[in-house]
Enzyme design. Structure first.
Site, PDB file in Angstrom:
ATOM      1  N   GLU A  23       0.837  -1.223   0.000  1.00 11.27           N
ATOM      2  CA  GLU A  23       0.000   0.000   0.000  1.00 11.27           C
ATOM      3  C   GLU A  23       0.862   1.259   0.000  1.00 11.27           C
ATOM      4  OE1 GLU A  23      -1.483   2.146   3.136  1.00 11.27           O
ATOM      5  OE2 GLU A  23      -1.184   0.574   4.636  1.00 11.27           O
ATOM      6  N   LYS A 157      -4.041  -1.413  14.692  1.00  9.07           N
ATOM      7  CA  LYS A 157      -3.391  -0.325  15.407  1.00  9.07           C
ATOM      8  C   LYS A 157      -3.985  -0.143  16.797  1.00  9.07           C
ATOM      9  CE  LYS A 157      -4.099   1.820  11.835  1.00  9.07           C
ATOM     10  NZ  LYS A 157      -4.556   2.815  10.871  1.00  9.07           N
TER      11      LYS A 157
HETATM   12  N1  PSU Z   1      -1.305   1.966   9.526  1.00 12.02           N
HETATM   13  C1  PSU Z   1      -0.165   2.685   9.578  1.00 12.02           C
HETATM   14  N2  PSU Z   1      -0.043   3.761   8.788  1.00 12.02           N
HETATM   15  C2  PSU Z   1      -1.015   4.123   7.949  1.00 12.02           C
HETATM   16  C3  PSU Z   1      -2.207   3.364   7.873  1.00 12.02           C
HETATM   17  C4  PSU Z   1      -2.304   2.299   8.688  1.00 12.02           C
HETATM   18  O1  PSU Z   1       0.742   2.385  10.322  1.00 12.02           O
HETATM   19  O2  PSU Z   1      -0.837   5.104   7.250  1.00 12.02           O
HETATM   20  C5  PSU Z   1      -3.258   3.725   6.886  1.00 12.02           C
HETATM   21  C6  PSU Z   1      -3.631   2.517   6.020  1.00 12.02           C
HETATM   22  O3  PSU Z   1      -3.565   2.922   4.671  1.00 12.02           O
HETATM   23  C7  PSU Z   1      -5.058   2.213   6.396  1.00 12.02           C
HETATM   24  C8  PSU Z   1      -5.547   3.587   6.759  1.00 12.02           C
HETATM   25  O4  PSU Z   1      -5.783   1.634   5.351  1.00 12.02           O
HETATM   26  O5  PSU Z   1      -4.471   4.133   7.492  1.00 12.02           O
HETATM   27  C9  PSU Z   1      -6.818   3.573   7.564  1.00 12.02           C
HETATM   28  O6  PSU Z   1      -7.332   4.849   7.600  1.00 12.02           O
HETATM   29  P1  PSU Z   1      -8.831   5.092   8.112  1.00 12.02           P
HETATM   30  O7  PSU Z   1      -8.781   4.751   9.566  1.00 12.02           O
HETATM   31  O8  PSU Z   1      -9.101   6.536   7.825  1.00 12.02           O
HETATM   32  O9  PSU Z   1      -9.706   4.170   7.314  1.00 12.02           O
END
Ligand code: PSU
Ligand code: MN
Length: 299
Positions: A23, A157
């Site tokens: 990604e 996370k």
């Molecule tokens: N985990 C990380 N860094 C990130 C992300 C996740 O350590 O940048 C990103 C991933 O691309 C994940 C996104 O899909 O955050 C999720 O964002 P949201 O909670 O807005 O859906």
């Protein structure tokens, strides 16, 4: 619409070699410069060292890219105000000719379209703490329910509500596997206080699981949760403390929507004096390495 598959990736797919999708929101929004660029390149190299082909996925100038050249990777890492592109944003980004990183959700759906079944990232999105007030649930979870790609990550996370995220994945029928562990990891630390619903112990076992799931025609993705390598994790206390500060700040500043995750990651890194970033760099390489090992079993 331009859907451009890098030559090296196309060849590997035709020959049936292992390919790992990567990604790019982690590059555009997940890490500061210059670590974002260094890590992106290092992760690609890890995949190569394992004998598979990396395909970093992104949208550049409205073109969907399946695999980036080194110069493009650098351009993306340095891009001034890149978009964070999830499923919701994809058509907008393409129609307006925008440049940005694709989230787990958008990367999964584009990988599937390119015929790539293995995908590695740091941590997936999930149900946010305080969801009862904000309704903030990452589109990553819905994508896992609908798109047939195996996602190698370090769990969920710790900034999220892990219990609710696991419940959501269960409701949606998404298998969640602990890789060589009974515990469900929490990204920066190798334990979340929750057990992984299933455990598998090697690339061959994971590959066999993927094959059988396909045979059963179950649809949807798989979460393969790989704990951060020993010695690089952060203690639960340090993490919780940093998180508490960061969450409070986010609330005070009225951060909402797609801004929440990047804000929290940035502030957590500042509060832990770089420890979360250090863990992040190590764990994403670890996930990519395991994903690459499995991709070779699938061919
Ligand atoms: N985990 C990380 N860094 C990130 C992300 C996740 O350590 O940048 C990103 C991933 O691309 C994940 C996104 O899909 O955050 C999720 O964002 P949201 O909670 O807005 O859906
Ligand atoms: Mn969100």
């Amino acid at each position: 619409m331009k859907f451009l598959v890098k030559k090296e990736v196309k060849k590997a797919l035709e020959k049936g070699l292992g390919v790992v999708a990567l990604e790019s929101t982690i590059i555009t929004h997940g890490m500061p410069r210059p670590e974002n660029w260094e890590t992106a390149l290092a992760v690609e190299n890890v995949v190569r060292e394992e004998g598979a082909v990396p395909a970093t996925i992104a949208v550049m100038g409205g073109e969907i890219k399946i695999g980036l050249e080194e110069a493009q990777l650098k351009e993306l890492a340095k891009f001034k105000s890149p978009r964070k592109i999830s499923r919701q944003d994809l058509a907008f980004a393409v129609s307006k000719g925008l440049t940005g990183g694709t989230t787990v959700a958008a990367t999964m759906l584009l990988a599937q379209r390119a015929g790539i079944g293995v995908f590695a990232t740091g941590g997936i999105g999930g149900v946010h703490r305080g969801v009862e007030n904000t309704f903030d649930i990452s589109a990553d979870l819905e994508e896992l329910a609908r798109t047939r790609v195996a996602v190698f990550c370090a769990g969920v996370k710790s900034i999220l509500d892990i219990r609710k995220t696991l419940e959501y994945l269960e409701t949606k029928g998404v298998p969640v596997i602990g890789y060589q562990t009974d515990h469900f990891p929490a990204f920066f630390s190798d334990q979340s206080g929750f057990f992984a619903p299933m455990r598998l112990d090697g690339p061959g076992e994971i590959a066999s699981f993927i094959k059988h799931k396909k045979e059963l025609d179950l649809g949807g993705g798989i979460v393969i949760a790989c704990p951060v390598p020993k010695g690089y994790g952060i203690s639960k206390e340090e993490m919780e403390k940093a998180l508490e500060f960061s969450l409070k700040e986010a609330e005070e500043r009225g951060i909402a929507g797609k801004g929440v995750t990047p804000f929290l990651l940035k502030r957590m890194n500042e509060h832990t004096r770089g420890n979360t970033l250090r863990a992040n760099k190590v764990l994403i390489k670890n996930n990519a390495s395991i994903g690459a090992q499995v991709s070779k079993f699938l061919v």
